[in-house]
Design a protein around this motif. Structure first.
Motif, mmCIF file in Angstrom:
data_model
loop_
_atom_site.group_PDB
_atom_site.id
_atom_site.type_symbol
_atom_site.label_atom_id
_atom_site.label_comp_id
_atom_site.label_asym_id
_atom_site.label_seq_id
_atom_site.Cartn_x
_atom_site.Cartn_y
_atom_site.Cartn_z
ATOM 1 N N GLU A 18 -33.039 8.906 13.986
ATOM 2 C CA GLU A 18 -32.612 10.226 14.444
ATOM 3 C C GLU A 18 -31.458 10.083 15.432
ATOM 4 N N GLY A 19 -30.250 10.337 14.956
ATOM 5 C CA GLY A 19 -29.079 10.301 15.824
ATOM 6 C C GLY A 19 -28.563 8.923 16.173
ATOM 7 N N ILE A 20 -29.027 7.883 15.478
ATOM 8 C CA ILE A 20 -28.592 6.518 15.794
ATOM 9 C C ILE A 20 -28.299 5.725 14.531
ATOM 10 N N VAL A 21 -27.509 4.669 14.698
ATOM 11 C CA VAL A 21 -27.227 3.699 13.649
ATOM 12 C C VAL A 21 -27.329 2.308 14.264
ATOM 13 N N ASP A 29 -15.897 -5.082 17.169
ATOM 14 C CA ASP A 29 -16.645 -4.340 18.187
ATOM 15 C C ASP A 29 -16.355 -4.852 19.599
ATOM 16 N N PHE A 30 -15.535 -5.877 19.718
ATOM 17 C CA PHE A 30 -15.374 -6.550 21.014
ATOM 18 C C PHE A 30 -14.963 -5.596 22.130
ATOM 19 N N SER A 31 -13.948 -4.798 21.909
ATOM 20 C CA SER A 31 -13.433 -3.940 22.984
ATOM 21 C C SER A 31 -14.496 -2.976 23.493
ATOM 22 N N ALA A 32 -15.215 -2.352 22.564
ATOM 23 C CA ALA A 32 -16.265 -1.405 22.952
ATOM 24 C C ALA A 32 -17.393 -2.122 23.673
ATOM 25 N N TRP A 33 -17.777 -3.308 23.162
ATOM 26 C CA TRP A 33 -18.848 -4.093 23.783
ATOM 27 C C TRP A 33 -18.452 -4.524 25.192
ATOM 28 N N PHE A 83 -25.516 2.280 17.862
ATOM 29 C CA PHE A 83 -24.453 3.280 17.912
ATOM 30 C C PHE A 83 -25.030 4.683 17.791
ATOM 31 N N ASP A 84 -24.209 5.672 18.134
ATOM 32 C CA ASP A 84 -24.579 7.053 17.858
ATOM 33 C C ASP A 84 -24.486 7.306 16.363
ATOM 34 N N ALA A 85 -24.858 8.498 15.918
ATOM 35 C CA ALA A 85 -24.964 8.785 14.487
ATOM 36 C C ALA A 85 -23.637 8.640 13.751
ATOM 37 N N THR A 86 -22.512 8.870 14.431
ATOM 38 C CA THR A 86 -21.212 8.772 13.777
ATOM 39 C C THR A 86 -20.632 7.364 13.868
ATOM 40 N N GLU A 87 -21.352 6.465 14.535
ATOM 41 C CA GLU A 87 -20.945 5.070 14.712
ATOM 42 C C GLU A 87 -19.613 4.964 15.451
ATOM 43 N N THR A 88 -19.374 5.904 16.363
ATOM 44 C CA THR A 88 -18.140 5.879 17.151
ATOM 45 C C THR A 88 -18.382 5.419 18.582
ATOM 46 N N SER A 89 -19.595 5.558 19.083
ATOM 47 C CA SER A 89 -19.905 5.159 20.453
ATOM 48 C C SER A 89 -20.970 4.073 20.453
ATOM 49 N N LEU A 90 -20.657 2.929 21.044
ATOM 50 C CA LEU A 90 -21.631 1.867 21.219
ATOM 51 C C LEU A 90 -22.523 2.219 22.398
ATOM 52 N N LEU A 91 -23.846 2.191 22.177
ATOM 53 C CA LEU A 91 -24.809 2.588 23.196
ATOM 54 C C LEU A 91 -25.529 1.401 23.826
#
Length: 214
Positions: A18-21, A29-33, A83-91
Motif C-alpha cells: 500500500e503506497g510503497i515499492v 540510486d546513489f545520489s538519492a541514497w 520507495f513511494d508508490a511512484t518510485e520517485t522518492s527513496l524512503l
C-alpha cells in the motif's frame, strides 16, 4: 536503469504494498541514497555500526551494490530499497539477510528509514511485503529480528507486525562503537499464515506484480 544495472541484475521480484515499492538497489540510486543517509545521519547512527570514512562515497556504494547483487544471486540475502508508490522518492531500506537453508529455513530482518519519513507507517507496510516474499516466495519458516532494548520505535514496529519477543542477546552486535545487548524477536510462517487468514479484507501486498528487478 543503466545498461550495467540491466545486464548484471539478479532475478528478484519487485515487491509492492500500500503506497510503497521495494526493489533491489541500483547504481543509479546513489545520489538519492547519499542525500537521504546524509540528512538522516544523526537519526540513524545511534542504531547502526560506526560509519566508515568513505561511507557515503560512490566507490563504497558500488561495492555495497555488488555485495547485494551477489547475495541475491546466491540466495543468501535480499536487500531492498524502499520507495513511494511512484518510485520517485527513496524512503529507506529493508533486508532479508543471513538466509539459512536446510533444516533451518530462516533469515534475519534488518531495516533503516530516512528521518523525515519515519513514523508514517512506511516501514510497517514494507515489513508486510517482505514477510510475503520470505514465506511465500522463498519458502522460509522463520524470520528473526534483533533490536536495542532502548529502540522503542523498532520494538513497537516488530510487535505490531506480529513478531514475538523470544529473548535477550548479550553483547550481540557492535553498534555505534560499543557491543550492545539486543532483544530477539521472531515470526514463524504458520503464525503469518494464520494472521493473513484472519485479517480483514484490504489491499494485499504482492511479490513480482510490478516487474522483475532482474
Amino acid at each position: 536503469m543503466g545498461l550495467i544495472d540491466y545486464l548484471s541484475r539478479p532475478n528478484v521480484p519487485v515487491l509492492t504494498g500500500e503506497g510503497i515499492v521495494l526493489r533491489l538497489p541500483r547504481r543509479s540510486d546513489f545520489s538519492a541514497w547519499r542525500a537521504l543517509r546524509e540528512e538522516s545521519r544523526e537519526f540513524l547512527t545511534p542504531w547502526e555500526p560506526v560509519w566508515t570514512g568513505d561511507e557515503l562515497t560512490f566507490a563504497s556504494f558500488r561495492r555495497r551494490i555488488a555485495r547485494y547483487d551477489q547475495e541475491a544471486r546466491e540466495g543468501a540475502g535480499y536487500s531492498f530499497f524502499l520507495f513511494d508508490a511512484t518510485e520517485t522518492s527513496l524512503l529507506g531500506g529493508i533486508s532479508v539477510g543471513h538466509v539459512r537453508r536446510g533444516v533451518a529455513q530462516s533469515a534475519t530482518l534488518g531495516y533503516w528509514m530516512g528521518a523525515r519519513f519515519a513514523g508514517k507507517g512506511h516501514m510497517r507496510r514494507a515489513v508486510e511485503a517482505v514477510k510475503l516474499f520470505a514465506f511465500e516466495v522463498e519458502g522460509l519458516h522463520r524470520i528473526e529480528a534483533a533490536c536495542l532494548p532502548s529502540n522503542q520505535r523498532s520494538i513497537r514496529l516488530l510487535e505490531r507486525c506480529g513478531f514475538t519477543r523470544e529473548g535477550h542477546l548479550r553483547g550481540y552486535l557492535k553498534i555505534a562503537g560499543k557491543w550492545e545487548d539486543h532483544c530477539l524477536y521472531a515470526l514463524l510462517a504458520e503464525e503469518w499464515s494464520r494472521s493473513v487468514a484472519n485479517a480483514p479484507a484490504r489491499r494485499p501486498v504482492s511479490a513480482g506484480a510490478v516487474e522483475l528487478n532482474g
